[in-house]
Design an enzyme around this catalytic site. Structure first.
Site, PDB file in Angstrom:
ATOM      1  N   HIS A  27     -18.918  22.379  44.146  1.00 52.06           N
ATOM      2  CA  HIS A  27     -19.506  23.007  42.923  1.00 52.06           C
ATOM      3  C   HIS A  27     -18.494  22.762  41.810  1.00 52.06           C
ATOM      4  O   HIS A  27     -17.622  23.572  41.821  1.00 52.06           O
ATOM      5  CB  HIS A  27     -19.711  24.436  43.071  1.00 52.06           C
ATOM      6  CG  HIS A  27     -20.304  25.000  42.067  1.00 52.06           C
ATOM      7  ND1 HIS A  27     -21.592  25.685  42.074  1.00 52.06           N
ATOM      8  CD2 HIS A  27     -19.768  25.364  40.638  1.00 52.06           C
ATOM      9  CE1 HIS A  27     -22.063  25.944  40.532  1.00 52.06           C
ATOM     10  NE2 HIS A  27     -20.770  25.946  39.990  1.00 52.06           N
ATOM     11  N   GLU A  67     -29.737  27.744  41.141  1.00 53.70           N
ATOM     12  CA  GLU A  67     -29.199  29.219  41.678  1.00 53.70           C
ATOM     13  C   GLU A  67     -30.484  30.104  41.515  1.00 53.70           C
ATOM     14  O   GLU A  67     -30.821  30.919  42.248  1.00 53.70           O
ATOM     15  CB  GLU A  67     -28.000  29.838  40.916  1.00 53.70           C
ATOM     16  CG  GLU A  67     -26.776  29.039  41.500  1.00 53.70           C
ATOM     17  CD  GLU A  67     -25.469  28.949  40.647  1.00 53.70           C
ATOM     18  OE1 GLU A  67     -25.789  28.241  39.685  1.00 53.70           O
ATOM     19  OE2 GLU A  67     -24.601  29.821  40.768  1.00 53.70           O
ATOM     20  N   HIS A  84     -19.791  31.313  43.890  1.00 51.85           N
ATOM     21  CA  HIS A  84     -20.905  30.159  43.865  1.00 51.85           C
ATOM     22  C   HIS A  84     -21.543  30.173  45.289  1.00 51.85           C
ATOM     23  O   HIS A  84     -22.056  29.239  45.439  1.00 51.85           O
ATOM     24  CB  HIS A  84     -20.043  29.115  43.521  1.00 51.85           C
ATOM     25  CG  HIS A  84     -19.433  28.744  42.457  1.00 51.85           C
ATOM     26  ND1 HIS A  84     -17.950  28.268  42.238  1.00 51.85           N
ATOM     27  CD2 HIS A  84     -19.492  29.064  41.006  1.00 51.85           C
ATOM     28  CE1 HIS A  84     -17.526  27.936  40.865  1.00 51.85           C
ATOM     29  NE2 HIS A  84     -18.618  28.943  40.223  1.00 51.85           N
ATOM     30  N   PHE A 144     -14.856  18.597  29.927  1.00 54.84           N
ATOM     31  CA  PHE A 144     -14.829  17.360  30.645  1.00 54.84           C
ATOM     32  C   PHE A 144     -15.226  16.054  30.094  1.00 54.84           C
ATOM     33  O   PHE A 144     -14.797  15.024  29.960  1.00 54.84           O
ATOM     34  CB  PHE A 144     -15.266  17.034  32.099  1.00 54.84           C
ATOM     35  CG  PHE A 144     -14.288  17.774  33.182  1.00 54.84           C
ATOM     36  CD1 PHE A 144     -14.090  19.234  32.997  1.00 54.84           C
ATOM     37  CD2 PHE A 144     -13.646  17.273  33.970  1.00 54.84           C
ATOM     38  CE1 PHE A 144     -13.203  19.753  33.879  1.00 54.84           C
ATOM     39  CE2 PHE A 144     -12.701  17.567  35.000  1.00 54.84           C
ATOM     40  CZ  PHE A 144     -12.473  18.902  34.863  1.00 54.84           C
ATOM     41  N   ARG A 189      -8.852  28.073  34.317  1.00 53.50           N
ATOM     42  CA  ARG A 189      -8.142  28.588  35.352  1.00 53.50           C
ATOM     43  C   ARG A 189      -7.174  27.909  36.172  1.00 53.50           C
ATOM     44  O   ARG A 189      -7.549  26.535  36.370  1.00 53.50           O
ATOM     45  CB  ARG A 189      -9.504  29.352  36.278  1.00 53.50           C
ATOM     46  CG  ARG A 189     -10.087  30.335  35.595  1.00 53.50           C
ATOM     47  CD  ARG A 189     -11.037  30.978  36.852  1.00 53.50           C
ATOM     48  NE  ARG A 189     -12.197  31.463  36.272  1.00 53.50           N
ATOM     49  CZ  ARG A 189     -13.501  31.262  36.655  1.00 53.50           C
ATOM     50  NH1 ARG A 189     -13.522  30.684  37.684  1.00 53.50           N
ATOM     51  NH2 ARG A 189     -14.317  31.728  35.927  1.00 53.50           N
ATOM     52  N   ARG A 206     -28.723  38.213  39.650  1.00 55.44           N
ATOM     53  CA  ARG A 206     -27.752  37.829  40.085  1.00 55.44           C
ATOM     54  C   ARG A 206     -26.439  38.830  40.084  1.00 55.44           C
ATOM     55  O   ARG A 206     -26.304  39.319  39.155  1.00 55.44           O
ATOM     56  CB  ARG A 206     -26.978  36.298  39.286  1.00 55.44           C
ATOM     57  CG  ARG A 206     -25.829  35.811  39.759  1.00 55.44           C
ATOM     58  CD  ARG A 206     -25.384  34.974  38.895  1.00 55.44           C
ATOM     59  NE  ARG A 206     -24.019  34.537  39.268  1.00 55.44           N
ATOM     60  CZ  ARG A 206     -23.218  34.155  38.697  1.00 55.44           C
ATOM     61  NH1 ARG A 206     -23.322  34.125  37.257  1.00 55.44           N
ATOM     62  NH2 ARG A 206     -21.949  33.601  39.180  1.00 55.44           N
ATOM     63  N   GLY A 261     -22.182  21.328  36.535  1.00 55.58           N
ATOM     64  CA  GLY A 261     -22.094  20.496  35.227  1.00 55.58           C
ATOM     65  C   GLY A 261     -21.357  19.320  35.375  1.00 55.58           C
ATOM     66  O   GLY A 261     -21.707  18.366  35.238  1.00 55.58           O
ATOM     67  N   ASN A 294     -29.721  36.920  35.040  1.00 57.50           N
ATOM     68  CA  ASN A 294     -27.909  36.714  35.256  1.00 57.50           C
ATOM     69  C   ASN A 294     -27.259  37.385  33.957  1.00 57.50           C
ATOM     70  O   ASN A 294     -27.573  36.794  32.935  1.00 57.50           O
ATOM     71  CB  ASN A 294     -27.814  35.391  35.447  1.00 57.50           C
ATOM     72  CG  ASN A 294     -26.532  34.917  35.557  1.00 57.50           C
ATOM     73  OD1 ASN A 294     -25.567  35.927  35.772  1.00 57.50           O
ATOM     74  ND2 ASN A 294     -26.130  33.850  35.657  1.00 57.50           N
ATOM     75  N   GLY A 343     -16.087  26.949  36.106  1.00 58.67           N
ATOM     76  CA  GLY A 343     -15.517  27.347  37.298  1.00 58.67           C
ATOM     77  C   GLY A 343     -15.819  26.395  38.560  1.00 58.67           C
ATOM     78  O   GLY A 343     -16.788  25.917  38.277  1.00 58.67           O
TER      79      GLY A 343
HETATM   80  P1  ADP Z   1     -20.819  26.900  34.283  1.00 57.91           P
HETATM   81  O1  ADP Z   1     -22.210  27.241  34.874  1.00 57.91           O
HETATM   82  O2  ADP Z   1     -19.761  27.201  35.254  1.00 57.91           O
HETATM   83  O3  ADP Z   1     -20.380  27.450  32.793  1.00 57.91           O
HETATM   84  P2  ADP Z   1     -21.535  24.253  34.154  1.00 57.91           P
HETATM   85  O4  ADP Z   1     -22.123  23.775  35.640  1.00 57.91           O
HETATM   86  O5  ADP Z   1     -22.754  24.021  33.314  1.00 57.91           O
HETATM   87  O6  ADP Z   1     -20.438  25.333  34.196  1.00 57.91           O
HETATM   88  O7  ADP Z   1     -20.502  22.988  33.850  1.00 57.91           O
HETATM   89  C1  ADP Z   1     -20.033  22.961  32.392  1.00 57.91           C
HETATM   90  C2  ADP Z   1     -19.047  21.941  32.538  1.00 57.91           C
HETATM   91  O8  ADP Z   1     -19.724  20.470  32.810  1.00 57.91           O
HETATM   92  C3  ADP Z   1     -18.600  21.482  31.194  1.00 57.91           C
HETATM   93  O9  ADP Z   1     -17.444  22.115  30.996  1.00 57.91           O
HETATM   94  C4  ADP Z   1     -18.306  20.024  31.047  1.00 57.91           C
HETATM   95  O10 ADP Z   1     -17.144  19.783  31.218  1.00 57.91           O
HETATM   96  C5  ADP Z   1     -19.182  19.538  32.121  1.00 57.91           C
HETATM   97  N1  ADP Z   1     -19.899  18.429  31.811  1.00 57.91           N
HETATM   98  C6  ADP Z   1     -21.449  18.504  31.379  1.00 57.91           C
HETATM   99  N2  ADP Z   1     -21.983  17.581  31.004  1.00 57.91           N
HETATM  100  C7  ADP Z   1     -21.158  16.524  31.390  1.00 57.91           C
HETATM  101  C8  ADP Z   1     -20.993  15.146  31.283  1.00 57.91           C
HETATM  102  N3  ADP Z   1     -21.948  14.273  30.856  1.00 57.91           N
HETATM  103  N4  ADP Z   1     -19.903  14.431  31.669  1.00 57.91           N
HETATM  104  C9  ADP Z   1     -19.106  15.126  32.156  1.00 57.91           C
HETATM  105  N5  ADP Z   1     -18.920  16.370  32.251  1.00 57.91           N
HETATM  106  C10 ADP Z   1     -19.957  17.147  31.884  1.00 57.91           C
END
Ligand code: ADP
Length: 398
Positions: free
Chosen positions: A208, A384, A180, A284, A241, A91, A331, A7, A212
């Site tokens: 998801h 993924e 996604h 978050f 965004r 990817r 996440g 990726n 993003g």
């Molecule tokens: P991407 O793959 O799109 O970069 P992820 O799916 O890894 O993103 O998600 C990242 C987000 O998940 C972070 O910005 C964070 O806000 C959130 N996150 C990760 N762990 C936690 C948690 N324990 N509690 C709340 N939010 C979380």
């Protein structure tokens, strides 16, 4: 049978080596700061210590060379030689209208990928660089492209055509594509498996929620609507965004603030979302912590985010008529009980009821709905890479 999943981002490369005889990860890693000072590979072979290889890398080819060296390293590697890599799965963010499925990479596919650059100027070029690097370094290994957009190619025209003059669809292919896709497909299939029902008979809403975020309506295993659009900017409020806004706001701001094209682009993609509302963070974990301490803007950002997701769940339950499962992933979806709880609050009217205790879990598969008579709500960590590896094996075997 090992599949290497790649990726590529503009300055990063994530990889996993998956043994497809048992679908287990053998090694994984991340290359950061490609083409920038301080570049490094963080490599972990399962069962061994992580190694960090710090070395200048001028491009993705050099990055991939170092990854392959790490994979075959006698001390910290996972395989004896490159011959132990059966195939590579890449990817690719945008497949346009050309690809409704994954594809073996050949000249025709490369041409089509290049034609899609216009649609994804930030994402497709690094994906293509990764493919080119692989072609040079492992010319005899088959490669497959797996597209983020492909799963959504089943969306019917009434859900993908924008109410703009039709000529712009004909001229520039301006329509909803959705992203996604690999994740929405994986978690919807996994939900069917967990519920022990054929996916063909299920209506599922998948959320998801990560940096993003997007929501998808999956009917009988096929995407029929999704919140991201022509680009990943549409839909939910995200980390940085803006998601859905009145398009007239852009014109208003351009005039009032004398914003250039680039400034508007940065404003909508990088400075908006929950970061824009809170003024604190796009993460978050930070927002939840601040909201807990009484920061009103952090709380407002969380509320806006959750309300948007709720609105899409409502809209998609209208499209699907009858919802058989609601899935949270990525996440935030996997790790934030608070966000899941706020989203589901007040959805009793469509029989979505969370169990507060069950909902406390993070990062693992679980059913978190209250009882057997309500709509099953599931938390499913996305995968993924596995999906990409599965498609790769399937196509190469053919
Ligand atoms: P991407 O793959 O799109 O970069 P992820 O799916 O890894 O993103 O998600 C990242 C987000 O998940 C972070 O910005 C964070 O806000 C959130 N996150 C990760 N762990 C936690 C948690 N324990 N509690 C709340 N939010 C979380």
């Amino acid at each position: 049978m090992n599949v290497l999943v790649i990726n590529c981002g503009s300055s990063s490369l994530k990889y996993q080596l998956i043994d497809m005889t048992n679908e287990e990860v053998r090694a994984k890693g991340l290359v950061e700061r490609i083409g920038i000072e301080g570049s490094r590979v963080k490599h972990t072979t399962v069962g061994k210590e992580q190694v960090v290889i710090e070395e200048p890398m001028k491009d993705h080819r050099r990055a991939l060379e170092l990854v392959l060296n790490a994979l075959v390293n006698p001390e910290y590697g996972a395989i004896k030689s490159m011959d132990d890599i059966y195939a590579v799965g890449h990817r690719v963010v945008h497949g346009g209208e050309e690809f409704a499925n994954s594809a073996i990479i050949d000249e025709r596919v490369m041409e089509a990928l290049n034609a899609c650059i216009e649609l994804a100027p930030l994402h497709n070029p690094p994906n293509i660089m990764g493919i080119e690097a692989c072609k040079e370094l492992m010319p005899n290994t088959p490669m497959v492209a797996v597209f983020d957009t492909a799963f959504h190619q089943t969306i019917p025209p009434e859900n993908y055509i924008y109410p703009l003059p039709y000529e712009y669809y004909e001229k520039y292919r301006i329509r909803k594509y959705g992203f996604h896709g690999t994740s929405h497909k994986y978690v919807s299939q996994r939900a069917a498996e967990i519920l022990g029902k054929p996916i063909e008979e299920l209506n599922i809403i998948t959320c998801h929620l990560g940096n993003g975020s997007s929501v998808c309506a999956v009917k009988g295993g096929k995407s029929i609507a999704t919140s991201m659009g022509f680009t990943p900017l549409e839909g939910l409020a995200m980390g940085t965004r803006c998601g859905d806004i009145d398009p007239a706001i852009i014109l208003f701001l351009m005039e009032k603030e004398k914003l250039s094209f680039d400034e508007v682009n940065t404003l909508l993609n990088k400075k908006s979302g929950v970061l824009g509302i809170s003024g604190i963070s796009s993460d978050f974990r930070d927002l939840e912590e601040e909201a807990e301490k009484g920061n009103e803007r952090a709380l407002l950002a969380l509320k806006v985010f959750c309300n948007r997701v709720k609105e899409y769940i409502g809209a998609y339950s209208a499209l699907l008529c009858n919802v058989d499962a609601l899935v949270f992933t990525a996440g935030i979806g996997e790790n934030s009980p608070t966000v899941r709880e706020h989203i589901c609050e007040g959805l009793d009217c469509i029989n979505i009821k969370l169990d507060r205790e069950l909902n406390k879990i993070r990062g693992k598969e679980a059913i978190v709905s209250r009882d057997l008579t309500s709509v099953p709500v599931l938390v499913i960590p996305t995968n993924e890479e596995l999906m990409i590896a599965r498609d790769t094996v399937e196509l190469v075997k053919k």
